[in-house]
Design a protein around this motif. Structure first.
Motif, PDB file in Angstrom:
ATOM      1  N   GLU A  95      20.809  15.832 -33.469  1.00  0.00           N
ATOM      2  CA  GLU A  95      21.210  14.437 -33.689  1.00  0.00           C
ATOM      3  C   GLU A  95      22.698  14.341 -33.992  1.00  0.00           C
ATOM      4  O   GLU A  95      23.374  13.432 -33.524  1.00  0.00           O
ATOM      5  CB  GLU A  95      20.417  13.829 -34.850  1.00  0.00           C
ATOM      6  CG  GLU A  95      18.989  13.508 -34.518  1.00  0.00           C
ATOM      7  CD  GLU A  95      18.222  12.970 -35.727  1.00  0.00           C
ATOM      8  OE1 GLU A  95      18.866  12.416 -36.650  1.00  0.00           O
ATOM      9  OE2 GLU A  95      16.988  13.119 -35.746  1.00  0.00           O
ATOM     10  N   GLY A  96      23.200  15.295 -34.759  1.00  0.00           N
ATOM     11  CA  GLY A  96      24.594  15.291 -35.149  1.00  0.00           C
ATOM     12  C   GLY A  96      25.562  15.413 -33.978  1.00  0.00           C
ATOM     13  O   GLY A  96      26.703  14.958 -34.058  1.00  0.00           O
ATOM     14  N   ILE A  97      25.108  16.038 -32.894  1.00  0.00           N
ATOM     15  CA  ILE A  97      25.964  16.154 -31.704  1.00  0.00           C
ATOM     16  C   ILE A  97      25.535  15.182 -30.605  1.00  0.00           C
ATOM     17  O   ILE A  97      26.015  15.261 -29.476  1.00  0.00           O
ATOM     18  CB  ILE A  97      26.013  17.603 -31.161  1.00  0.00           C
ATOM     19  CG1 ILE A  97      24.635  18.096 -30.712  1.00  0.00           C
ATOM     20  CG2 ILE A  97      26.629  18.539 -32.186  1.00  0.00           C
ATOM     21  CD1 ILE A  97      24.654  19.427 -29.978  1.00  0.00           C
ATOM     22  N   GLY A  98      24.615  14.279 -30.940  1.00  0.00           N
ATOM     23  CA  GLY A  98      24.174  13.286 -29.966  1.00  0.00           C
ATOM     24  C   GLY A  98      23.267  13.839 -28.892  1.00  0.00           C
ATOM     25  O   GLY A  98      23.268  13.360 -27.762  1.00  0.00           O
ATOM     26  N   ALA A  99      22.479  14.860 -29.224  1.00  0.00           N
ATOM     27  CA  ALA A  99      21.598  15.494 -28.237  1.00  0.00           C
ATOM     28  C   ALA A  99      20.134  15.324 -28.638  1.00  0.00           C
ATOM     29  O   ALA A  99      19.814  14.983 -29.777  1.00  0.00           O
ATOM     30  CB  ALA A  99      21.938  16.974 -28.101  1.00  0.00           C
ATOM     31  N   ARG A 100      19.264  15.572 -27.665  1.00  0.00           N
ATOM     32  CA  ARG A 100      17.812  15.493 -27.858  1.00  0.00           C
ATOM     33  C   ARG A 100      17.197  16.881 -27.626  1.00  0.00           C
ATOM     34  O   ARG A 100      17.818  17.726 -26.974  1.00  0.00           O
ATOM     35  CB  ARG A 100      17.198  14.528 -26.846  1.00  0.00           C
ATOM     36  CG  ARG A 100      17.734  13.121 -26.876  1.00  0.00           C
ATOM     37  CD  ARG A 100      17.167  12.287 -25.714  1.00  0.00           C
ATOM     38  NE  ARG A 100      17.205  12.940 -24.410  1.00  0.00           N
ATOM     39  CZ  ARG A 100      18.262  12.953 -23.584  1.00  0.00           C
ATOM     40  NH1 ARG A 100      19.380  12.355 -23.923  1.00  0.00           N
ATOM     41  NH2 ARG A 100      18.186  13.569 -22.426  1.00  0.00           N
ATOM     42  N   PRO A 101      15.984  17.107 -28.086  1.00  0.00           N
ATOM     43  CA  PRO A 101      15.338  18.402 -27.851  1.00  0.00           C
ATOM     44  C   PRO A 101      15.228  18.776 -26.368  1.00  0.00           C
ATOM     45  O   PRO A 101      15.330  19.958 -26.033  1.00  0.00           O
ATOM     46  CB  PRO A 101      13.948  18.228 -28.484  1.00  0.00           C
ATOM     47  CG  PRO A 101      14.183  17.263 -29.594  1.00  0.00           C
ATOM     48  CD  PRO A 101      15.194  16.284 -29.025  1.00  0.00           C
ATOM     49  N   ASP A 102      15.070  17.790 -25.472  1.00  0.00           N
ATOM     50  CA  ASP A 102      14.937  18.139 -24.053  1.00  0.00           C
ATOM     51  C   ASP A 102      16.254  18.593 -23.425  1.00  0.00           C
ATOM     52  O   ASP A 102      16.293  18.940 -22.249  1.00  0.00           O
ATOM     53  CB  ASP A 102      14.307  17.001 -23.251  1.00  0.00           C
ATOM     54  CG  ASP A 102      15.172  15.763 -23.147  1.00  0.00           C
ATOM     55  OD1 ASP A 102      16.204  15.660 -23.845  1.00  0.00           O
ATOM     56  OD2 ASP A 102      14.819  14.874 -22.353  1.00  0.00           O
ATOM     57  N   GLN A 103      17.321  18.643 -24.210  1.00  0.00           N
ATOM     58  CA  GLN A 103      18.603  19.156 -23.736  1.00  0.00           C
ATOM     59  C   GLN A 103      18.844  20.602 -24.180  1.00  0.00           C
ATOM     60  O   GLN A 103      19.847  21.197 -23.842  1.00  0.00           O
ATOM     61  CB  GLN A 103      19.747  18.267 -24.229  1.00  0.00           C
ATOM     62  CG  GLN A 103      19.734  16.880 -23.600  1.00  0.00           C
ATOM     63  CD  GLN A 103      20.773  15.987 -24.231  1.00  0.00           C
ATOM     64  OE1 GLN A 103      20.504  15.319 -25.221  1.00  0.00           O
ATOM     65  NE2 GLN A 103      21.969  16.001 -23.681  1.00  0.00           N
TER      66      GLN A 103
END
Length: 161
Positions: A95-103
């Motif tokens: 979340e802190g880097i603006g990403a999701r688990p599917d990334q």
């Protein structure tokens, strides 16, 4: 030939040879491709994929090892609690880097005094976080981690775009 024309021609050649067109690139062009060859053991029941292909021109982020410390720095003595907290911490880092688990393309997990009884906890935690988008993964048994009470640590390689 002018420098601008040279750059234009190089860009056209790259586009032609790679099939990439940034102007028409869609969401699917930025997704990870999960590969589990039929002639290899199916690793998905164990919470990982054989290989993951990242999209062309993707930015990659590396998330440092996340242990089972809570927000106060406390560690439960229980392995399962540490694993669950470490994956929660990984989720916060994403979340802190603006990403999701599917990334997440790749995980490396470190387990103190690993034995087969720990696999069920590990698999359940990975499947809970990643669902069907299981990243490639390597488990490394270790005698100890950075601090003595740590029993588990997970690091990730993430495709941002």
């Amino acid at each position: 030939m002018s420098r601008a024309i040279n750059h234009l021609l190089i860009g056209v050649l790259i586009t032609m040879t790679t099939g990439l067109n940034p102007a028409t690139a869609g969401e699917n062009d930025r997704k990870l491709t999960i590969v589990n060859p039929a002639n290899l053991y199916d690793p998905t029941p164990n919470g990982y994929s054989t290989a993951v292909i990242t999209p062309a021109n993707a930015r990659i982020a590396y998330i440092s090892g996340q242990g089972g410390q809570d927000a106060t720095g406390s560690l439960s003595p229980d392995f399962a609690d540490q694993v669950r907290q470490a994956y929660a911490n990984l989720g916060s880092a994403l979340e802190g880097i603006g990403a999701r688990p599917d990334q997440v393309a790749k995980l490396t997990v470190f387990v103190v005094d690993h034995d087969m009884s720990k696999l069920e906890v590990l698999t359940a935690s990975v499947i809970e976080m990643f669902g069907e988008n299981l990243p490639a993964q390597t488990l490394v048994p270790v005698p100890k981690l950075a601090i003595d009470p740590m029993l588990f640590e997970v690091e990730a390689m993430v495709v941002l775009d």
